[in-house]
Design an enzyme around this catalytic site. Structure first.
Site, short mmCIF file in Angstrom:
data_model
loop_
_atom_site.label_atom_id
_atom_site.label_comp_id
_atom_site.label_asym_id
_atom_site.label_seq_id
_atom_site.Cartn_x
_atom_site.Cartn_y
_atom_site.Cartn_z
N GLU A 388 0.79 -1.24 0.00
CA GLU A 388 0.00 0.00 0.00
C GLU A 388 0.82 1.28 0.00
O GLU A 388 0.39 2.30 0.55
CB GLU A 388 -0.98 0.01 1.18
CG GLU A 388 -2.04 -1.07 1.09
CD GLU A 388 -3.16 -0.90 2.09
OE1 GLU A 388 -2.93 -0.24 3.11
OE2 GLU A 388 -4.25 -1.43 1.83
N GLU A 461 -6.70 -7.69 -0.79
CA GLU A 461 -7.33 -7.45 0.51
C GLU A 461 -8.72 -6.87 0.30
O GLU A 461 -8.95 -6.15 -0.67
CB GLU A 461 -6.54 -6.42 1.36
CG GLU A 461 -5.28 -6.94 1.98
CD GLU A 461 -4.60 -5.89 2.86
OE1 GLU A 461 -5.31 -5.18 3.60
OE2 GLU A 461 -3.36 -5.79 2.79
#
Ligand code: GAL
Length: 753
Positions: A388, A461
């Site tokens: 991320e 995710e």
């Protein structure tokens, strides 16, 4: 040939040290510890995570035989969190930055042969800005200490440093095995040497080849060898056939070294049209795994690491795991190879990219992760971006180049959370948290990538912080948690431009104060920290044809007072039965089928039983009806027309039984380090169903040749709990007593061989 001396027992551990004082530390200020070791044992929750951040020191004396004088002595560490400085015989040998990759030093010249030599390791477990994942906030704890195994390799003057085994032409009858062996040698006279490569199955040589090479003096060389094999099986999810590869180096009269590896013949391909394993499309359904455990953080031995893989594949029924957010134990990965669980492995990091020193460590992480784990058939994708993080093309060009320079076979990915990020990798891997219970379940891939054309794309995710759910939360929340997972899985499975979906996450985990529920836990797991199932595991069990035994998870307590305004007559059931016959208070309610209309892509859609629909009642009339009943429901699950399961839920239930079960009946006393197993404790009602809201304290005692990991006074959490018991390197019996006021004493015995 190479000899291994395991160094896991009886290190002197000094908890808080000043680095300048390491030579004057007094032994009576130390405690004796075994590796895997965590620098500080924590409570289950609500602790100050700052207490894990300090510098500690480990010391151990070793005696290396005089006969080993002419050998090469290598000191090997599999994982030290987060920065290690190693001294041998009082002299500095080297340092290592990063807590998730192995490192080794040649210490031949530091050894006092035939006498004691002291090894000293200074371990810095603070969050140093120069080491990933540190430099900003991180949503997980990194713990500290020498938490993976330590050993010495006694090798010859010529030894094999590493071997990368590749397979080619996997889909044809004649398959190729290619080996790149890196040989290290010292003071070698000019001579002809050879490398033997063998492929074996159950000890039988299927094929071998011999390759000559010439080296002299001191150096390091890579030798290539290859051979063709036929009549071998593929490695795949249902049938993970492994073969052995042995690589031997020697000269005419002497063998110098042999290294053995498990390999599998498989071709894995992420494409714009989905993921293919050995040419067949596989819908990937997975979970993210943190490697942490209650109390001891990362420090768990082989069997416990292996068990996680087993739980993911054989309890949750998933086909892929992401090792979020770092390389994990080799024991875990070996088990994934053995049972056919695919792996996405990634470098350490979380949202933050540091300065140049930090990046150097990250480059090393890429190198070390790929060389350590190259030979695992289960690994199908390398994650070479910081989880991320934003785009940093210069940085990620290098991580990709490093990956490709070592591994020209596997694809790379890198987990992003921003749309339209630059794709330097082969696969666009994206954390898609769009679903908050509303209409939109997943973004479509072009919306995320911003590209005109389709690319290999996977969701790595979803859910997590969007809907944290404790195992003792309100029933509606626990059921909603499970349906949210299932909705994303279902959506992903219906879209061939999405290779798969990997949910956040497998197990709850301890975290920093910026995250979690104010108790230092992210309750994001479909299992709790003890790997006990929550309702949401049903979503994963139902997703694919995963060979699980027949199951029928009734997600409701059918309790009249649990829901707002009372039980509304709706029960969600996760099952792989064909249909369920339901009886309500002695009256047949009907036959209920999986809801294929709304969950059309998963293998086993959930079954919804709605009293209101059957009885054509709503509002006050429904409530009056339900309140005129005892609300006892019988669920009979049918497969191929036969009743295979039956459960009764509701009515007058009360705690009736405490089940205490160890994952293993037998442990080993002879392993390179201590062995351990989990003991699960579960309270059941008089109908054999879970009791998520029971409050009961338990006192645990462990006698005989074992020790308890963690506190001896615990309580049920969500109607269940577990603890781990470890061996003390002696054989005999371990008896485990679990005492509670309500249930009395339960005793189980574990044998240590
Ligand atoms: C993601 C992150 C994970 C975890 C998760 C919680 O953004 O990558 O590590 O924090 O959120 O939902």
């Amino acid at each position: 040939m190479r000899e291994i001396i395991h160094l896991n027992d009886s290190w002197h551990y000094y908890e808080h040290v000043n680095e300048n004082d390491i030579n004057s530390l007094k032994e009576n200020n130390s405690v004796l510890v075994d590796i895997p070791h965590t620098n500080k044992v924590t409570e289950y929750n609500c602790f100050d995570e700052k207490k894990l951040e300090f510098i500690s020191c480990y010391k151990k004396s070793i005696l290396i035989h005089e006969g080993f004088k002419d050998k090469t002595i290598l000191l090997c560490f599999e994982g030290v969190m987060a920065y290690a400085k190693v001294y041998v015989g009082g002299r500095f040998v080297g340092e290592h930055k990063g807590g998730y990759t192995p490192f080794k030093f040649e210490i031949t010249e530091y050894i006092n042969f035939g006498k004691e030599t002291q090894i000293t390791v200074v371990v810095d477990s603070t969050q140093r800005d120069d080491i990933p994942p540190f430099g900003n906030v991180v949503d997980y704890l990194t713990y500290g200490g020498i938490y993976r195994e330590v050993f010495i390799e006694v090798a010859e003057k010529m030894y094999i440093e590493e071997v990368l085994v590749s397979t080619e032409n996997v889909l044809s009858e004649q398959k190729k095995v290619l080996v790149k062996a890196t040989i290290n040698y010292k003071d070698m006279p000019v001579k002809d040497y050879y490398l033997i490569l063998m492929v074996l199955k159950e000890g039988l040589i299927l094929k071998n080849t011999r390759k000559k090479f010439n080296v002299t003096g001191t150096g390091r060389n890579s030798i290539l060898a290859e051979l063709e094999v036929s009549n071998v099986d593929h490695w795949d999810i249902d049938n993970p056939t492994l073969y052995d590869v042995a690589v031997i180096v020697g000269c005419r009269k002497t063998l110098f070294d042999e290294r053995d590896y498990k390999i599998g013949f498989r071709e894995a391909n992420f494409t714009p049209e989905g993921f293919f394993l050995n040419g067949k499309r596989v819908k990937l359904v997975g979970l993210n795994r943190h490697q942490s455990y209650p109390y001891v953080g990362y420090a768990m031995p082989k069997r416990v690491q292996e068990k996680d893989a087993d739980i993911l594949k054989n309890v949750a029924g998933v086909n892929i795991v992401r090792t979020s957010h770092y390389p994990q134990s080799r024991h875990f990965l070996n088990k994934c190879d053995e049972i056919g669980l695919l792996v996405l492995e990634e470098i350490p990091g979380w949202q933050h990219i540091g300065g140049s020193d930090w990046k150097e460590v990250s480059y090393n992480d890429v190198r070390d992760m790929i060389t350590r784990d190259y030979n695992h058939p289960s690994i199908v994708l390398w994650g070479v971006r910081i989880n991320e993080s934003g785009d940093d093309d210069a940085f990620y060009k290098v991580t990709n180049e490093i990956a490709k320079s070592i591994d020209g076979y596997r694809q790379t990915g890198g987990i992003r959370a921003i749309e339209g990020s630059n794709l330097i990798e082969d696969v666009y891997t994206f954390n898609d948290f769009i679903f908050g219970g509303g209409e939109k379940i997943l973004r479509n891939q072009k919306e995320v990538t911003g590209k005109e054309e389709l690319v290999p794309y996977m969701v790595t995710e979803y859910n997590g912080h969007m809907f944290p759910t404790k195992s003792f939360d309100h029933e509606n929340r626990r059921v909603e948690h499970s349906l949210r997972h299932l909705k994303v899985i279902n959506k992903g499975m219906g879209d061939d431009t999405i290779c798969g979906t990997i949910g956040w996450c497998a197990f709850d985990y301890n975290t920093h104060f910026e995250f979690g529920s104010g108790d230092k836990i992210c309750h994001h797991g479909v299992m709790d920290m003890f790997r006990n199932e929550k309702v949401a595991i049903g979503a994963y069990k139902s997703a694919t044809e995963n060979g699980l035994d027949t199951f029928m998870d009734i997600t409701s307590l059918v309790s009249r007072g649990e829901q707002n305004e009372g039980f509304d007559g709706e029960v969600v059931i996760y099952t792989n039965c064909d249909y369920i016959e339901v009886d309500f208070d002695g009256e047949r309610l009907g036959r209920f089928y999986p809801d294929k209309d709304n969950y059309e892509n998963v293998k086993h859609a959930p079954v919804f039983v709605r009293v209101a629909t059957v009885k054509k009642l709503e509002g006050k009339a429904l409530m009056d009806y339900l309140y005129s009943k005892k609300c006892v429901m019988i669920f009979d699950g049918y497969k191929d027309g036969k009743k295979v399961l039956s459960k009764t839920v509701g009515g007058n239930v009360y705690a009736s039984e405490l089940v205490v079960e160890a994952d293993d009946d037998t442990l080993k006393s002879t392993l390179p380090t201590y062995d351990a197993t989990r003991v699960r404790v579960k309270a059941l009602d008089n109908r054999g169903n879970p009791l998520p809201y029971i409050i009961e304290n338990l006192d645990v005692e462990v006698h005989g040749v074992g020790e308890l990991i963690g506190p001896s006074r615990i309580s049920l959490i969500g109607g269940q709990i577990a603890f781990w018991v470890k061996t003390i390197r002696k054989s005999g019996d371990i008896t485990v007593h679990v005492n509670s006021v309500r249930f009395g004493e339960k005793k189980i015995t574990i044998t240590v061989d």
